[in-house]
Enzyme design. Structure first.
Site, PDB file in Angstrom:
ATOM      1  CG  ASP A   1      -0.938   4.769  -3.955  1.00 27.39           C
ATOM      2  OD1 ASP A   1      -1.063   5.747  -4.707  1.00 27.39           O
ATOM      3  OD2 ASP A   1       0.091   4.499  -3.331  1.00 27.39           O
ATOM      4  CD  GLU A   2      -1.312  10.270  -4.906  1.00 29.42           C
ATOM      5  OE1 GLU A   2      -0.762  11.316  -4.599  1.00 29.42           O
ATOM      6  OE2 GLU A   2      -1.512   9.914  -6.083  1.00 29.42           O
TER       7      GLU A   2
ATOM      8  CG  ASP B   1       1.165   8.016  -1.525  1.00 28.64           C
ATOM      9  OD1 ASP B   1       0.974   6.797  -1.755  1.00 28.64           O
ATOM     10  OD2 ASP B   1       1.911   8.720  -2.214  1.00 28.64           O
TER      11      ASP B   1
HETATM   12  P1  TTP Z   1       3.138   5.501  -5.668  1.00 28.16           P
HETATM   13  O1  TTP Z   1       2.274   5.958  -4.547  1.00 28.16           O
HETATM   14  O2  TTP Z   1       3.899   6.518  -6.435  1.00 28.16           O
HETATM   15  O3  TTP Z   1       4.209   4.453  -5.147  1.00 28.16           O
HETATM   16  P2  TTP Z   1       4.077   3.343  -4.023  1.00 28.16           P
HETATM   17  O4  TTP Z   1       2.752   3.376  -3.339  1.00 28.16           O
HETATM   18  O5  TTP Z   1       4.448   2.026  -4.626  1.00 28.16           O
HETATM   19  O6  TTP Z   1       5.235   3.736  -3.038  1.00 28.16           O
HETATM   20  P3  TTP Z   1       5.270   4.888  -1.930  1.00 28.16           P
HETATM   21  O7  TTP Z   1       5.419   4.169  -0.631  1.00 28.16           O
HETATM   22  O8  TTP Z   1       6.471   5.695  -2.286  1.00 28.16           O
HETATM   23  O9  TTP Z   1       3.973   5.636  -2.038  1.00 28.16           O
HETATM   24  O10 TTP Z   1       2.283   4.677  -6.715  1.00 28.16           O
HETATM   25  C1  TTP Z   1       1.186   3.851  -6.347  1.00 28.16           C
HETATM   26  C2  TTP Z   1       1.148   2.590  -7.172  1.00 28.16           C
HETATM   27  O11 TTP Z   1       1.078   2.923  -8.563  1.00 28.16           O
HETATM   28  C3  TTP Z   1       2.378   1.727  -7.021  1.00 28.16           C
HETATM   29  O12 TTP Z   1       2.273   0.861  -5.925  1.00 28.16           O
HETATM   30  C4  TTP Z   1       2.439   1.028  -8.338  1.00 28.16           C
HETATM   31  C5  TTP Z   1       1.834   1.992  -9.329  1.00 28.16           C
HETATM   32  N1  TTP Z   1       2.925   2.664 -10.094  1.00 28.16           N
HETATM   33  C6  TTP Z   1       3.348   2.102 -11.288  1.00 28.16           C
HETATM   34  O13 TTP Z   1       2.817   1.073 -11.698  1.00 28.16           O
HETATM   35  N2  TTP Z   1       4.367   2.707 -11.978  1.00 28.16           N
HETATM   36  C7  TTP Z   1       4.991   3.852 -11.542  1.00 28.16           C
HETATM   37  O14 TTP Z   1       5.914   4.367 -12.205  1.00 28.16           O
HETATM   38  C8  TTP Z   1       4.542   4.431 -10.306  1.00 28.16           C
HETATM   39  C9  TTP Z   1       5.208   5.665  -9.767  1.00 28.16           C
HETATM   40  C10 TTP Z   1       3.509   3.801  -9.629  1.00 28.16           C
HETATM   41 MG    MG Z   2       1.926   5.165  -2.590  1.00 26.80          MG
END
Ligand code: TTP
Ligand code: MG
Length: 371
Positions: A113-114, A13
């Site tokens: 992103d996963e 992630d």
């Molecule tokens: P996530 O992997 O949930 O969040 P992140 O990568 O920003 O942070 P983390 O370090 O906790 O993993 O989501 C991936 C991307 O998806 C995030 O960068 C932006 C988008 N996103 C949104 O646009 N709205 C949301 O509510 C979420 C959860 C994510």
């Molecule tokens: Mg993330």
């Protein structure tokens, strides 16, 4: 020797992904709170936070909160607000995914992103090698693209996903098979994918607070309350059991439809209206080809244009509409529990086809059961 059933699965992630991409493009942002927002355009600050960097999170600014609130919380903090640039993040994501693919036996991208990686063969089934490989992956992606990520390494997707959240950002968390119980049982139930706010409330009424409580709970009662698919899923998940394979998307040929909802929504009935129209079209297509399907999948594109797919494999091949409807309904219900975002586009598909036997085709064609 690797036992046939034992797998090593990673969930990668990317850290604060959209905001990290922005920092990469403009290093002057480093050290400042960075907020990436979905601006609705109604007023200058209307819209919601898509994501923020870890510095901004220290001030309570996180995904989903209104932008005006984020601005208030970051007043005087030299914060930078930027609009979502999805194409740019997608380009970086593609580059990272192709690097990660070379470290996997199979890679399944779960979102922008996963990704899940089955690394059983690559690591010869040993967690030492998996951990070393995770470090090598991190170094490679940092060097080639410039971003960090967090990894969970575990015997299945469910545990890998939960583990990936333990050490963030830039962490590696390993949960070996013999550690699964101790890792899982003390966690709150919402650690399990698919347990959203509503399910937490319902479970709380039933006296279920932790995964351990859920594991002890009678599976029959879970099925009565949540239905067969979810009830059995919750029971298995609480015991750390998840046999869902890591599957390359699009590997199986599928028949499906995608479409935009009349308005963004989280209403299951409204979403299913659209899905039912799509099922009609899909049904015609696979019936014409005399195909039986064994897998039903859904896709949801959220208001930020991120897409999520979920699928369900049936016990035996099917060829009717109702089975698709039921599976799609269950998948959407579960998915809505995992997110607070509204859905913009939806799709349904069937896959994992087999050919209907010619003999059977004749029978069904000429001896249609009376309605
Ligand atoms: P996530 O992997 O949930 O969040 P992140 O990568 O920003 O942070 P983390 O370090 O906790 O993993 O989501 C991936 C991307 O998806 C995030 O960068 C932006 C988008 N996103 C949104 O646009 N709205 C949301 O509510 C979420 C959860 C994510
Ligand atoms: Mg993330």
């Amino acid at each position: 020797m690797v036992p046939t059933q034992a797998r090593i699965v990673m969930l990668v992630d990317l850290d604060y992904f959209f905001a990290q991409c922005e920092e990469l493009r403009n290093p002057a942002l480093k050290g400042k709170p960075v907020v990436v927002g979905m601006y609705s355009g109604r007023t200058e600050t209307s819209g919601a936070v898509s994501t923020s960097n870890y510095l901004a999170r220290e001030f309570g600014v996180k995904s989903g909160i209104p932008l005006f609130l984020a601005q208030k919380r970051l007043e005087g903090k030299d914060a930078v607000f930027l609009p979502v640039d999805y194409d740019y993040y997608q380009q970086l994501s593609d580059k990272i995914m192709s690097l990660l693919r070379s470290f996997s036996d199979v890679l399944e991208q779960a979102s922008i992103d996963e990704a899940y990686l089955d690394v059983t063969k690559k690591t010869e089934g040993t967690y030492e090698k998996a951990e070393a490989q995770a470090q090598e992956m991190k170094a490679t992606v940092k060097r080639e693209v410039g971003v960090t990520f967090s990894v969970g390494i575990a015997p299945n997707k469910l545990i890998a996903k939960i583990a990936s959240n333990v050490h963030k950002p830039d962490g590696v968390t390993v949960v070996r098979p013999e550690q699964v119980k101790a890792f899982l049982l003390p966690l709150p139930v919402d650690a399990i994918l698919g347990v959203g706010k509503k399910t937490v409330a319902k479970m709380s009424e039933m006296g279920i607070k932790t995964v351990g409580d859920l594991a002890k709970f009678d599976v029959q009662r879970l099925v009565e309350v949540f239905g067969k698919t979810l009830g059995v899923y919750f029971h298995n998940a609480a015991h750390g059991v998840d046999n869902d394979p890591v599957q390359e998307a699009g590997e199986a040929e599928s028949i499906g439809r995608m479409g935009t909802l009349k308005e963004d929504s989280r209403d299951l009935d409204f979403i299913m209206e659209k899905i039912n129209q799509q099922i009609e079209e899909v049904y015609v297509e696979f019936t014409q080809k005399s195909l039986l399907y064994r897998q039903v999948g859904i896709t949801a594109v959220m208001t930020d244009l991120s897409a999520k797919s979920r699928s369900k494999t049936l016990e035996k091949p099917a060829k009717d509409k109702e089975t698709i409807h039921k599976a799609a309904w269950e998948l959407f219900e579960k998915y809505l529990g995992e997110t607070d975002m509204e859905i913009r586009r939806v799709g349904v598909r069937v896959a994992s086809f087999s050919k209907e036997e010619p003999q059977q085709q004749l029978l069904t064609r000429f001896f249609q059961p009376k309605p």
